[in-house]
Design an enzyme around this catalytic site. Structure first.
Site, PDB file in Angstrom:
ATOM      1  N   ASP A 192      19.868  72.717 -12.863  1.00 43.08           N
ATOM      2  CA  ASP A 192      19.654  71.171 -12.709  1.00 43.08           C
ATOM      3  C   ASP A 192      20.964  70.875 -12.909  1.00 43.08           C
ATOM      4  O   ASP A 192      22.048  71.436 -13.161  1.00 43.08           O
ATOM      5  CB  ASP A 192      18.798  70.791 -14.086  1.00 43.08           C
ATOM      6  N   SER A 193      21.059  69.416 -12.766  1.00 43.24           N
ATOM      7  CA  SER A 193      22.478  69.117 -13.039  1.00 43.24           C
ATOM      8  C   SER A 193      23.141  68.895 -14.308  1.00 43.24           C
ATOM      9  O   SER A 193      23.823  68.628 -14.887  1.00 43.24           O
ATOM     10  CB  SER A 193      22.631  67.381 -12.410  1.00 43.24           C
TER      11      SER A 193
ATOM     12  N   CYS B 223      15.046  70.002 -10.311  1.00 42.32           N
ATOM     13  CA  CYS B 223      16.064  68.789 -10.394  1.00 42.32           C
ATOM     14  C   CYS B 223      15.335  68.034  -9.261  1.00 42.32           C
ATOM     15  O   CYS B 223      15.764  68.681  -7.923  1.00 42.32           O
ATOM     16  CB  CYS B 223      17.415  69.031 -10.255  1.00 42.32           C
ATOM     17  N   ASN B 224      14.824  66.840  -9.302  1.00 36.57           N
ATOM     18  CA  ASN B 224      14.513  66.048  -7.906  1.00 36.57           C
ATOM     19  C   ASN B 224      15.395  65.702  -7.175  1.00 36.57           C
ATOM     20  O   ASN B 224      15.497  65.859  -6.085  1.00 36.57           O
ATOM     21  CB  ASN B 224      13.903  64.666  -8.513  1.00 36.57           C
ATOM     22  N   THR B 225      16.724  65.394  -7.439  1.00 37.37           N
ATOM     23  CA  THR B 225      17.955  64.841  -7.017  1.00 37.37           C
ATOM     24  C   THR B 225      18.299  65.952  -5.984  1.00 37.37           C
ATOM     25  O   THR B 225      18.652  65.743  -4.905  1.00 37.37           O
ATOM     26  CB  THR B 225      18.958  64.250  -7.906  1.00 37.37           C
TER      27      THR B 225
ATOM     28  N   GLU C 236      21.715  63.435 -21.521  1.00 33.85           N
ATOM     29  CA  GLU C 236      22.557  64.646 -21.751  1.00 33.85           C
ATOM     30  C   GLU C 236      23.359  64.660 -23.160  1.00 33.85           C
ATOM     31  O   GLU C 236      23.553  65.609 -23.655  1.00 33.85           O
ATOM     32  CB  GLU C 236      23.759  64.607 -20.751  1.00 33.85           C
TER      33      GLU C 236
ATOM     34  N   CYS D  59      12.678  62.407 -12.367  1.00 34.65           N
ATOM     35  CA  CYS D  59      13.600  62.897 -12.579  1.00 34.65           C
ATOM     36  C   CYS D  59      13.401  63.962 -13.802  1.00 34.65           C
ATOM     37  O   CYS D  59      12.726  63.637 -14.761  1.00 34.65           O
ATOM     38  CB  CYS D  59      14.652  62.024 -13.203  1.00 34.65           C
TER      39      CYS D  59
ATOM     40  N   HIS E  50      15.183  64.916 -16.037  1.00 35.26           N
ATOM     41  CA  HIS E  50      15.408  64.521 -17.639  1.00 35.26           C
ATOM     42  C   HIS E  50      14.488  63.682 -18.437  1.00 35.26           C
ATOM     43  O   HIS E  50      14.399  63.613 -19.610  1.00 35.26           O
ATOM     44  CB  HIS E  50      16.669  63.774 -17.567  1.00 35.26           C
TER      45      HIS E  50
HETATM   46  N1  DGL Z   1      17.580  65.988 -13.689  1.00 36.40           N
HETATM   47  C1  DGL Z   1      17.797  65.308 -12.147  1.00 36.40           C
HETATM   48  C2  DGL Z   1      16.504  65.104 -11.400  1.00 36.40           C
HETATM   49  O1  DGL Z   1      15.654  65.501 -11.611  1.00 36.40           O
HETATM   50  C3  DGL Z   1      18.939  64.247 -11.970  1.00 36.40           C
HETATM   51  C4  DGL Z   1      19.875  63.950 -13.097  1.00 36.40           C
HETATM   52  C5  DGL Z   1      21.008  63.588 -12.537  1.00 36.40           C
HETATM   53  O2  DGL Z   1      21.201  62.237 -11.885  1.00 36.40           O
HETATM   54  O3  DGL Z   1      21.971  64.257 -12.500  1.00 36.40           O
HETATM   55  O4  DGL Z   1      16.684  64.119 -10.659  1.00 36.40           O
END
Ligand code: DGL
Length: 266
Positions: free
Chosen positions: A10-11, A73-75, A152, A184, A186
């Site tokens: 993930d990010s 991570c969705n992004t 974070e 997301c 997070h």
């Molecule tokens: N955890 C990430 C997601 O699922 C994105 C968080 C980010 O913007 O880095 O989209």
């Protein structure tokens, strides 16, 4: 090969909400988790940039011997999963999308919210899912700035985090939303705070469990399930300062401490 670990990334720390579902469903698998927190957030970056970051992390996990990858991570999934599959066609790769489909199926009011990052909010993949599965539903997409950074930093129930969420949730509730997609990874860590704001009026839906099931399905199909019957080992890597991040990860997972290794993917 089946004794090799599953690589999850993930990010940042968000993917841990997916990892804990994978641990529940696949307790005998060894896992390597990579938190790219030095480059977090991904959600404010253009897709090409997210793709470059995702390729670097994926390559690192495969170098460590990962038998499969979970893009937790969705992004990164919306921006890069197709590219990763093209680049490594032999590797089972699990991606994720916001859980719009189950939310649209369960809403009574016909209004749902999607809490996502900026990048996911405008991703063609999301708009396509809405077109396919939520045609008769009003979908309110919001991307509160700075929310990912707060998680974070471990500030999941900080008063400022609550105030930020309230600012975005109140108008949604006023429009009648009765389901909120946590789009997301997070955001599942915000469940208690979100529930406190919205009460029972709002069902919170994330994709963590579905991703764990898909991971098990792909490993089964590829005959890659680990035959060991001892609890799997987890190795954590990050691109940021491990001294700062380790306590946040430990707290989110409910562990007393974790060893975290600094590894820059370049
Ligand atoms: N955890 C990430 C997601 O699922 C994105 C968080 C980010 O913007 O880095 O989209």
């Amino acid at each position: 090969m089946n004794k090799q670990p599953i690589g999850i990334f993930d990010s940042g720390v968000g993917g841990l909400s997916v990892m804990r579902e994978i641990i529940k469903l696949l307790p005998y698998e060894d896992l390597i988790y990579y938190a790219d927190s030095a480059n977090c957030p991904y959600g404010t970056r253009p897709p090409e940039e997210i793709r470059v970051l995702a390729v670097k992390v994926a390559a690192f996990l495969l170098e460590q011997g990962a038998k499969a990858l979970v893009v937790a991570c969705n992004t990164a999934s919306t921006a890069a999963v197709a590219h990763l599959r093209q680049r490594w066609p032999g590797v089972p790769i699990v991606g994720m999308v916001p859980a719009v489909k189950p939310a649209a199926a369960m809403t009574q009011t016909g209004v749902i919210g999607v809490l996502a990052t900026e990048a996911t909010g405008r991703a063609p993949v999301l708009l396509d899912i809405i077109d396919r599965f939520a045609t008769d539903t009003k979908v309110l997409i919001v991307a509160p700035p700075g929310l990912v950074e707060r998680i974070e930093a471990g500030q999941i129930s900080h008063p400022e985090t609550t105030a930020l969420l309230r600012q975005y949730l109140d108008p949604m509730l006023a429009e009648g939303a009765d389901a909120l997609v946590l789009g997301c990874t997070h955001f599942p860590f915000l469940r208690p705070t979100l529930q406190k704001i919205a009460g029972e009026r709002l069902s919170l839906i994330d994709s963590g469990e579905a991703v764990a099931r898909q991971t098990r399905r792909l490993l089964e199909q590829a005959q890659l399930l680990n035959p060991q019957t001892l609890p799997g080992q987890i190795t954590f890597y990050t691109s940021t300062d491990p001294i700062q991040l380790a306590p946040v990860i430990a707290r989110l997972l409910g562990y007393t401490s974790i060893p975290l290794v600094l590894q820059n993917c370049g």
